[in-house]
Design a protein around this motif. Structure first.
Motif, PDB file in Angstrom:
ATOM      1  N   GLY A  55      14.621   5.268  -1.265  1.00  0.00           N
ATOM      2  CA  GLY A  55      15.876   5.313  -2.012  1.00  0.00           C
ATOM      3  C   GLY A  55      16.571   3.964  -2.069  1.00  0.00           C
ATOM      4  N   ARG A  56      16.596   3.266  -0.925  1.00  0.00           N
ATOM      5  CA  ARG A  56      17.228   1.952  -0.880  1.00  0.00           C
ATOM      6  C   ARG A  56      16.520   0.982  -1.830  1.00  0.00           C
ATOM      7  NH1 ARG A  56      16.267   0.584   4.251  1.00  0.00           N
ATOM      8  NH2 ARG A  56      18.045   1.810   4.978  1.00  0.00           N
ATOM      9  N   TRP A  57      15.193   0.998  -1.844  1.00  0.00           N
ATOM     10  CA  TRP A  57      14.425   0.098  -2.714  1.00  0.00           C
ATOM     11  C   TRP A  57      14.737   0.385  -4.184  1.00  0.00           C
ATOM     12  CZ3 TRP A  57      11.089  -0.234  -6.730  1.00  0.00           C
ATOM     13  CH2 TRP A  57      10.362  -1.410  -6.868  1.00  0.00           C
ATOM     14  N   ILE A  58      14.779   1.660  -4.545  1.00  0.00           N
ATOM     15  CA  ILE A  58      15.076   2.023  -5.935  1.00  0.00           C
ATOM     16  C   ILE A  58      16.462   1.512  -6.327  1.00  0.00           C
ATOM     17  CG2 ILE A  58      15.534   3.970  -7.499  1.00  0.00           C
ATOM     18  CD1 ILE A  58      13.327   5.513  -5.960  1.00  0.00           C
ATOM     19  N   GLY A  59      17.442   1.751  -5.458  1.00  0.00           N
ATOM     20  CA  GLY A  59      18.801   1.325  -5.762  1.00  0.00           C
ATOM     21  C   GLY A  59      18.953  -0.183  -5.816  1.00  0.00           C
ATOM     22  N   GLN A  60      18.362  -0.886  -4.862  1.00  0.00           N
ATOM     23  CA  GLN A  60      18.494  -2.344  -4.798  1.00  0.00           C
ATOM     24  C   GLN A  60      17.785  -3.046  -5.953  1.00  0.00           C
ATOM     25  OE1 GLN A  60      17.087  -3.332  -0.862  1.00  0.00           O
ATOM     26  NE2 GLN A  60      19.114  -3.021   0.074  1.00  0.00           N
ATOM     27  N   HIS A  61      16.833  -2.368  -6.576  1.00  0.00           N
ATOM     28  CA  HIS A  61      16.083  -2.973  -7.671  1.00  0.00           C
ATOM     29  C   HIS A  61      16.539  -2.465  -9.036  1.00  0.00           C
ATOM     30  CE1 HIS A  61      13.583  -3.969  -4.204  1.00  0.00           C
ATOM     31  NE2 HIS A  61      13.086  -4.942  -4.945  1.00  0.00           N
ATOM     32  N   GLY A  62      17.732  -1.872  -9.083  1.00  0.00           N
ATOM     33  CA  GLY A  62      18.306  -1.457 -10.360  1.00  0.00           C
ATOM     34  C   GLY A  62      17.632  -0.254 -10.993  1.00  0.00           C
ATOM     35  N   GLY A  63      17.035   0.589 -10.157  1.00  0.00           N
ATOM     36  CA  GLY A  63      16.269   1.721 -10.670  1.00  0.00           C
ATOM     37  C   GLY A  63      17.011   3.041 -10.658  1.00  0.00           C
ATOM     38  N   GLN A  64      16.302   4.031 -11.118  1.00  0.00           N
ATOM     39  CA  GLN A  64      16.812   5.398 -11.185  1.00  0.00           C
ATOM     40  C   GLN A  64      15.852   6.319 -10.446  1.00  0.00           C
ATOM     41  OE1 GLN A  64      18.684   7.415 -14.788  1.00  0.00           O
ATOM     42  NE2 GLN A  64      16.546   8.008 -15.019  1.00  0.00           N
ATOM     43  N   LEU A  65      16.408   7.156  -9.594  1.00  0.00           N
ATOM     44  CA  LEU A  65      15.655   8.195  -8.902  1.00  0.00           C
ATOM     45  C   LEU A  65      15.738   9.484  -9.708  1.00  0.00           C
ATOM     46  CD1 LEU A  65      14.333   9.545  -6.321  1.00  0.00           C
ATOM     47  CD2 LEU A  65      16.704  10.004  -5.590  1.00  0.00           C
ATOM     48  N   VAL A  66      14.593  10.104  -9.938  1.00  0.00           N
ATOM     49  CA  VAL A  66      14.541  11.447 -10.495  1.00  0.00           C
ATOM     50  C   VAL A  66      13.925  12.319  -9.411  1.00  0.00           C
ATOM     51  CG1 VAL A  66      13.598  12.931 -12.304  1.00  0.00           C
ATOM     52  CG2 VAL A  66      14.254  10.574 -12.846  1.00  0.00           C
ATOM     53  N   TYR A  67      14.612  13.398  -9.050  1.00  0.00           N
ATOM     54  CA  TYR A  67      14.106  14.224  -7.953  1.00  0.00           C
ATOM     55  C   TYR A  67      14.606  15.650  -8.122  1.00  0.00           C
ATOM     56  CZ  TYR A  67      18.438  14.778  -5.260  1.00  0.00           C
ATOM     57  OH  TYR A  67      19.671  15.161  -4.846  1.00  0.00           O
ATOM     58  N   GLY A  68      14.314  16.487  -7.131  1.00  0.00           N
ATOM     59  CA  GLY A  68      14.567  17.911  -7.241  1.00  0.00           C
ATOM     60  C   GLY A  68      15.986  18.391  -7.125  1.00  0.00           C
ATOM     61  N   GLY A  69      16.953  17.486  -6.961  1.00  0.00           N
ATOM     62  CA  GLY A  69      18.357  17.853  -7.060  1.00  0.00           C
ATOM     63  C   GLY A  69      19.014  18.444  -5.830  1.00  0.00           C
ATOM     64  N   GLY A  70      18.283  18.513  -4.699  1.00  0.00           N
ATOM     65  CA  GLY A  70      18.876  19.091  -3.498  1.00  0.00           C
ATOM     66  C   GLY A  70      19.542  18.046  -2.616  1.00  0.00           C
ATOM     67  N   ARG A  71      20.401  18.515  -1.703  1.00  0.00           N
ATOM     68  CA  ARG A  71      21.030  17.585  -0.764  1.00  0.00           C
ATOM     69  C   ARG A  71      20.618  17.852   0.679  1.00  0.00           C
ATOM     70  NH1 ARG A  71      25.872  19.852   1.482  1.00  0.00           N
ATOM     71  NH2 ARG A  71      26.609  21.683   0.344  1.00  0.00           N
ATOM     72  N   SER A  72      19.601  18.695   0.871  1.00  0.00           N
ATOM     73  CA  SER A  72      19.113  18.969   2.218  1.00  0.00           C
ATOM     74  C   SER A  72      17.805  18.216   2.466  1.00  0.00           C
ATOM     75  CB  SER A  72      18.901  20.473   2.421  1.00  0.00           C
ATOM     76  OG  SER A  72      17.923  20.961   1.512  1.00  0.00           O
ATOM     77  N   GLY A  73      17.485  18.034   3.728  1.00  0.00           N
ATOM     78  CA  GLY A  73      16.204  17.469   4.120  1.00  0.00           C
ATOM     79  C   GLY A  73      15.947  16.072   3.585  1.00  0.00           C
ATOM     80  N   LEU A  74      14.672  15.775   3.370  1.00  0.00           N
ATOM     81  CA  LEU A  74      14.274  14.467   2.869  1.00  0.00           C
ATOM     82  C   LEU A  74      14.775  14.242   1.450  1.00  0.00           C
ATOM     83  CD1 LEU A  74      10.602  14.344   4.244  1.00  0.00           C
ATOM     84  CD2 LEU A  74      12.683  13.384   5.269  1.00  0.00           C
ATOM     85  N   MET A  75      14.912  15.319   0.680  1.00  0.00           N
ATOM     86  CA  MET A  75      15.437  15.196  -0.677  1.00  0.00           C
ATOM     87  C   MET A  75      16.843  14.598  -0.659  1.00  0.00           C
ATOM     88  SD  MET A  75      14.185  18.825  -2.330  1.00  0.00           S
ATOM     89  CE  MET A  75      15.054  18.572  -3.853  1.00  0.00           C
ATOM     90  N   GLY A  76      17.680  15.134   0.185  1.00  0.00           N
ATOM     91  CA  GLY A  76      19.036  14.615   0.282  1.00  0.00           C
ATOM     92  C   GLY A  76      19.069  13.182   0.767  1.00  0.00           C
TER      93      GLY A  76
END
Length: 197
Positions: free
Chosen positions: A30-51
């Motif tokens: 997640g940090r790499w995606i954010g620091q490189h100006g990217g967008q994360l697409v994922y399953g929309g949850g806030r629990s576990g590794l997804m969150g």
């Protein structure tokens, strides 16, 4: 759609798992995606590794797109902090939207849902439904047994090395993400590290 350098679909567990290295890997992705100006697409949850991957992306300045079926809104605790949160009716809609919004796919440790998503997008690629790169982050050997079994399938003539070659594997989040973004045909300048304020 917002101006982003690239969009990566990440498949991973809605549980944290017992190995703290899994949480570290999700945070690093997640940090790499954010620091490189990217967008994360994922399953929309806030629990576990997804969150974890979503929060790390958000904190590092990346965009977060969550796609979650109505039936899982409560079970996986839909992440209201997403820049976009799409609530769909079926898993088919979820996976199709996630694939459509992404330049590349990356699987982290997860359970049967993660495996199902990985194998589906891998199958789609071998059939020519898309030509987007796919990666498997083998954190602390999590996927060693699975990759060994797939080589067993190759030895038994039920898979080919060509199919295995459609998926990159790696253990370092930054190296694997860099390779996937470049494999997607994006300019190297698109993944230049931005200053993080």
């Amino acid at each position: 759609m917002a101006d982003v350098a690239f969009s990566v679909c990440v498949y991973l567990g809605s549980r944290p798992g017992d190995n703290p290295l899994f949480t570290e890997a999700a945070t690093a992705v997640g940090r790499w995606i954010g620091q490189h100006g990217g967008q994360l697409v994922y399953g929309g949850g806030r629990s576990g590794l997804m969150g974890q991957v979503a929060e790390a992306t958000r904190v590092a300045g990346g965009r977060v797109v969550g796609v979650i079926p109505q039936a899982l809104v409560d079970k996986e605790l839909a992440n209201q902090l997403c820049d976009e949160l799409h609530i769909v009716q079926t898993m088919h809609e979820r996976k199709a939207m996630m694939a459509e919004r992404s330049d590349a796919f990356l699987a982290l440790p997860g359970g049967i849902g993660t495996l199902e998503e990985l194998f589906e997008v891998w199958t789609w690629r071998q059939l020519g439904y898309h030509d987007k790169p796919i990666g498997v982050l083998d954190t602390d050997g999590y996927y060693d047994a699975l990759l060994g079994f797939l080589q067993h399938a190759v030895k038994n003539g039920l898979m080919s090395e060509w199919q295995m070659g459609l998926v990159r594997t790696g253990t370092e989040p930054g190296d694997l993400l860099t390779a996937l973004v470049q494999d997607a045909g994006l300019n190297a300048s698109a993944i230049a590290l931005r200053d993080v304020i």
